[in-house]
Design a protein around this motif. Structure first.
Motif, mmCIF file in Angstrom:
data_model
loop_
_atom_site.group_PDB
_atom_site.id
_atom_site.type_symbol
_atom_site.label_atom_id
_atom_site.label_comp_id
_atom_site.label_asym_id
_atom_site.label_seq_id
_atom_site.Cartn_x
_atom_site.Cartn_y
_atom_site.Cartn_z
ATOM 1 N N GLY A 152 16.356 -18.110 -0.761
ATOM 2 C CA GLY A 152 15.605 -17.164 0.060
ATOM 3 C C GLY A 152 14.111 -17.385 0.090
ATOM 4 O O GLY A 152 13.401 -16.741 0.861
ATOM 5 N N PHE A 153 13.605 -18.296 -0.772
ATOM 6 C CA PHE A 153 12.171 -18.560 -0.843
ATOM 7 C C PHE A 153 11.802 -19.783 -0.002
ATOM 8 O O PHE A 153 12.569 -20.750 0.084
ATOM 9 C CB PHE A 153 11.726 -18.795 -2.287
ATOM 10 C CG PHE A 153 11.675 -17.562 -3.127
ATOM 11 C CD1 PHE A 153 10.539 -16.765 -3.145
ATOM 12 C CD2 PHE A 153 12.766 -17.194 -3.908
ATOM 13 C CE1 PHE A 153 10.493 -15.623 -3.927
ATOM 14 C CE2 PHE A 153 12.730 -16.055 -4.690
ATOM 15 C CZ PHE A 153 11.581 -15.265 -4.700
ATOM 16 N N GLY A 154 10.630 -19.740 0.600
ATOM 17 C CA GLY A 154 10.095 -20.875 1.339
ATOM 18 C C GLY A 154 8.585 -20.775 1.386
ATOM 19 O O GLY A 154 7.998 -19.734 1.059
ATOM 20 N N ALA A 155 7.933 -21.854 1.799
ATOM 21 C CA ALA A 155 6.464 -21.865 1.851
ATOM 22 C C ALA A 155 5.997 -22.695 3.032
ATOM 23 O O ALA A 155 6.719 -23.579 3.521
ATOM 24 C CB ALA A 155 5.877 -22.412 0.557
ATOM 25 N N GLN A 156 4.787 -22.399 3.480
ATOM 26 C CA GLN A 156 4.125 -23.166 4.530
ATOM 27 C C GLN A 156 2.696 -23.464 4.102
ATOM 28 O O GLN A 156 2.002 -22.593 3.569
ATOM 29 C CB GLN A 156 4.105 -22.405 5.866
ATOM 30 C CG GLN A 156 3.379 -23.159 6.988
ATOM 31 C CD GLN A 156 3.254 -22.341 8.260
ATOM 32 O OE1 GLN A 156 3.891 -21.298 8.417
ATOM 33 N NE2 GLN A 156 2.420 -22.794 9.181
ATOM 34 N N LEU A 193 9.503 -10.577 2.782
ATOM 35 C CA LEU A 193 8.235 -10.443 2.056
ATOM 36 C C LEU A 193 7.447 -11.737 2.196
ATOM 37 O O LEU A 193 8.028 -12.828 2.248
ATOM 38 C CB LEU A 193 8.482 -10.168 0.568
ATOM 39 C CG LEU A 193 9.263 -8.907 0.209
ATOM 40 C CD1 LEU A 193 9.605 -8.917 -1.275
ATOM 41 C CD2 LEU A 193 8.473 -7.656 0.570
ATOM 42 N N SER A 194 6.133 -11.624 2.227
ATOM 43 C CA SER A 194 5.291 -12.821 2.258
ATOM 44 C C SER A 194 3.898 -12.490 1.763
ATOM 45 O O SER A 194 3.436 -11.340 1.837
ATOM 46 C CB SER A 194 5.218 -13.408 3.675
ATOM 47 O OG SER A 194 4.562 -12.525 4.556
ATOM 48 N N VAL A 195 3.232 -13.503 1.262
ATOM 49 C CA VAL A 195 1.825 -13.403 0.874
ATOM 50 C C VAL A 195 1.142 -14.677 1.358
ATOM 51 O O VAL A 195 1.723 -15.770 1.287
ATOM 52 C CB VAL A 195 1.663 -13.232 -0.650
ATOM 53 C CG1 VAL A 195 2.295 -14.390 -1.417
ATOM 54 C CG2 VAL A 195 0.195 -13.064 -1.026
ATOM 55 N N ALA A 196 -0.085 -14.552 1.893
ATOM 56 C CA ALA A 196 -0.752 -15.694 2.509
ATOM 57 C C ALA A 196 -2.255 -15.606 2.286
ATOM 58 O O ALA A 196 -2.805 -14.523 2.047
ATOM 59 C CB ALA A 196 -0.456 -15.736 4.010
ATOM 60 N N PHE A 197 -2.909 -16.767 2.374
ATOM 61 C CA PHE A 197 -4.367 -16.770 2.317
ATOM 62 C C PHE A 197 -4.919 -17.867 3.215
ATOM 63 O O PHE A 197 -4.274 -18.883 3.469
ATOM 64 C CB PHE A 197 -4.871 -16.962 0.877
ATOM 65 C CG PHE A 197 -4.795 -18.386 0.385
ATOM 66 C CD1 PHE A 197 -5.862 -19.256 0.559
ATOM 67 C CD2 PHE A 197 -3.660 -18.859 -0.262
ATOM 68 C CE1 PHE A 197 -5.808 -20.571 0.120
ATOM 69 C CE2 PHE A 197 -3.593 -20.168 -0.709
ATOM 70 C CZ PHE A 197 -4.671 -21.026 -0.528
ATOM 71 N N ALA A 209 1.119 -19.938 2.713
ATOM 72 C CA ALA A 209 1.917 -18.725 2.628
ATOM 73 C C ALA A 209 3.207 -18.981 1.868
ATOM 74 O O ALA A 209 3.779 -20.076 1.929
ATOM 75 C CB ALA A 209 2.241 -18.195 4.024
ATOM 76 N N LEU A 210 3.657 -17.962 1.148
ATOM 77 C CA LEU A 210 4.938 -17.958 0.451
ATOM 78 C C LEU A 210 5.796 -16.871 1.076
ATOM 79 O O LEU A 210 5.342 -15.729 1.262
ATOM 80 C CB LEU A 210 4.747 -17.688 -1.037
ATOM 81 C CG LEU A 210 6.015 -17.585 -1.892
ATOM 82 C CD1 LEU A 210 6.737 -18.931 -1.950
ATOM 83 C CD2 LEU A 210 5.675 -17.103 -3.302
ATOM 84 N N PHE A 211 7.061 -17.211 1.417
ATOM 85 C CA PHE A 211 7.963 -16.291 2.101
ATOM 86 C C PHE A 211 9.196 -16.012 1.250
ATOM 87 O O PHE A 211 9.648 -16.864 0.489
ATOM 88 C CB PHE A 211 8.444 -16.895 3.430
ATOM 89 C CG PHE A 211 7.357 -17.331 4.375
ATOM 90 C CD1 PHE A 211 6.919 -16.502 5.377
ATOM 91 C CD2 PHE A 211 6.790 -18.595 4.251
ATOM 92 C CE1 PHE A 211 5.929 -16.911 6.260
ATOM 93 C CE2 PHE A 211 5.800 -19.015 5.124
ATOM 94 C CZ PHE A 211 5.369 -18.160 6.135
#
Length: 300
Positions: A150-154, A187-191, A172-174
């Motif tokens: 379920g986790f992924g990143a860009q 859910l996600s967090v990004a900068f 970002a982490l998803f």
């Protein structure tokens, strides 16, 4: 109109000459009749809300690699000005067990991190109306990791393209499914760092309870030149009633506020009729404004 015609001919020619490859022609037409007041009196207009068309596809290579590509243009179907056709995401890349790399013009990781939380995307109350970090970056390299539990990143790396500029990064982490189909949580967090003159941090979450979609976003942004820091938050909801979906959204940036109410009616598999109202209360020299619109969206 001449430019639009040339681009359409090129797109159709592309479909005809690469029949051996799995190419998809797609797009959407989104037009509304809108009444607005931006501080100088009420006026009416037709709005083309990010109407677009494009080509995308993939092609199997050797060693487990796949060539991927997309060419997408925005088109203003309510105006024949010189900016009638504009560039959107356009890239070529490679996919494999390592994930996917895309080279070209692409939405940054922070822009992608919102998923489907913004219930008024492409309209006046799009989150980009108050917040920075809604960037489609030129000269960018985007990397997408494979999904794991379920986790992924860009990661988006933006090349400076000038001796006076700095390279920029967006990451970002998803977790979960942004369509809320495979799971009821996203859910996600990004900068962003140095992206279009801003640093930013964004946290996003959306869930579905008894068919009702509830979303929230938090953002802190800093103007790199002035050092001005601003905080904002957003709450959104969508409630289904048969073929109709009721929507609401509230967004802030310090003392600036925007509230929107709307409804969508599913008139067909690919066709939606909609109406919405948005009001902005701005603590700046810019006057308050409000908009009322009805329209139709069709995907193909």
């Amino acid at each position: 109109m001449k430019k639009t015609t040339v681009m359409l001919v090129m797109a159709m020619a592309g479909v005809a000459t690469v029949q051996a490859e799995p190419v998809k022609l797609y797009g959407q037409l989104n037009v509304s009749a809108q009444s607005g007041d931006e501080g100088e009196g009420r006026f009416s207009e037709l709005k083309s809300n990010s109407s677009r068309f494009g080509l995308k596809g993939d092609y199997a290579l050797e060693d487990g690699l796949t060539l991927v590509y997309q060419l997408e243009w925005g088109v203003n179907v309510s105006d024949s000005s010189s900016s009638n056709v504009t560039a959107r995401n356009q890239y070529i890349g490679l996919a494999g067990n390592f994930g996917e790399v895309r080279l070209g013009r692409h939405d940054t990781a922070t822009k992608m991190s919102q998923g489907k939380i913004d219930q008024f995307n492409d309209f006046e109350a799009d989150v980009g109306g108050l917040w920075e970090a809604e960037v489609r970056a030129n000269n960018s390299i985007s990397y997408f990791t494979p999904s794991y539990n379920g986790f992924g990143a860009q990661l988006t790396y933006i090349l400076e393209d000038s001796v006076d500029a700095e390279d920029a990064v967006s990451a970002a982490l998803f977790y979960g499914d942004d369509n809320l189909k495979d799971s009821n949580i996203f859910l996600s967090v990004a900068f962003d760092s140095e992206v279009n003159g801003y640093d930013s941090v964004r946290v996003n979450g959306q869930t579905k309870v008894a068919g009702v979609k509830l979303g929230a976003m938090l953002q802190r942004q800093e103007d790199i030149i002035t050092g001005l820091e601003q905080d904002g938050w957003l709450l959104s909801g969508a409630y289904p009633l048969g073929k109709t979906e009721l929507k609401a959204q509230y967004q802030t940036l310090e003392d600036d506020k925007a509230i929107s109410l709307g409804l969508d009616y599913k008139a067909g598999k690919d066709t939606t009729l909609f109406a919405w109202y948005s009001s902005f209360n701005l603590d700046t020299p810019t006057p308050d404004r409000d908009y009322l619109a009805v329209g139709i969206k069709h995907k193909f």
